[in-house]
Design an enzyme around this catalytic site. Structure first.
Site, PDB file in Angstrom:
ATOM      1  N   ILE A   1      26.778 -34.206 -12.901  1.00 28.29           N
ATOM      2  CA  ILE A   1      26.281 -34.267 -14.275  1.00 28.29           C
ATOM      3  C   ILE A   1      27.247 -35.154 -15.061  1.00 28.29           C
ATOM      4  CG2 ILE A   1      25.798 -32.961 -16.380  1.00 28.29           C
ATOM      5  CD1 ILE A   1      25.360 -30.495 -14.582  1.00 28.29           C
TER       6      ILE A   1
ATOM      7  N   GLU B   1      31.079 -41.199 -25.852  1.00 30.20           N
ATOM      8  CA  GLU B   1      31.873 -42.431 -25.772  1.00 30.20           C
ATOM      9  C   GLU B   1      30.967 -43.647 -25.619  1.00 30.20           C
ATOM     10  OE1 GLU B   1      34.964 -45.238 -25.482  1.00 30.20           O
ATOM     11  OE2 GLU B   1      35.009 -43.184 -26.253  1.00 30.20           O
TER      12      GLU B   1
END
Length: 150
Positions: free
Chosen positions: A55, A63
């Site tokens: 994941i 970000e």
């Protein structure tokens, strides 16, 4: 305006494995940007997050949104002056709505809410297959490029 990889690395100080924008497909000067990030199974982060059930960490999706916002700031006519970049100063209203896994393509949509130099406030959404995976508002601060390594 569209940006390919060579122009992206000219405008952002990030490099593999931390460059999280592959292509800009739309940019409206001073308003919004749409970029893509192809999520690949061979990215180093998936070795530990999580073995057997990879994941993409939510913080890396955020970000990617901030890097996309950096491209909006650097490409806009009234954007960043030469030799300056932006760094993350704060995250607000972050929501993770679905998992992002290898094979997904993130559509990163970022819009400028307002700027009062040196601060830029933006709102972003990471979308996979037409569904919102992550959304957040974020505050960035202009810095000298030397503070970022460029």
């Amino acid at each position: 305006m569209r940006l390919e990889y060579p122009e992206i690395i000219r405008r952002l100080p990030h490099r593999y494995p931390f460059l999280l924008v592959d292509r800009v497909i739309e940019l409206v000067d001073g308003e919004r940007v749409v970029a893509l990030k192809n999520v690949s199974a061979n990215e180093p982060l998936f070795e530990g997050h999580f073995p057997g059930r990879p994941i993409m960490p939510g913080v890396l999706i955020c970000e990617a949104l901030v890097q996309t916002g950096g491209l909006l700031a650097s490409c806009s006519k009234d954007g960043l002056p030469a030799g300056r970049g932006i760094v993350l100063a704060g995250l607000e209203h972050v929501r993770f709505r679905r998992r992002v896994v290898p094979g997904d393509q993130l559509r990163l949509e970022v819009e400028l809410l307002h700027k009062r130099r040196p601060l830029w406030k933006m709102k972003g959404r990471a979308i996979v297959d037409g569904k919102v995976a992550t959304e957040a508002e974020f505050l960035t601060r202009e810095v000298q490029g030397s503070e970022m390594g460029f």
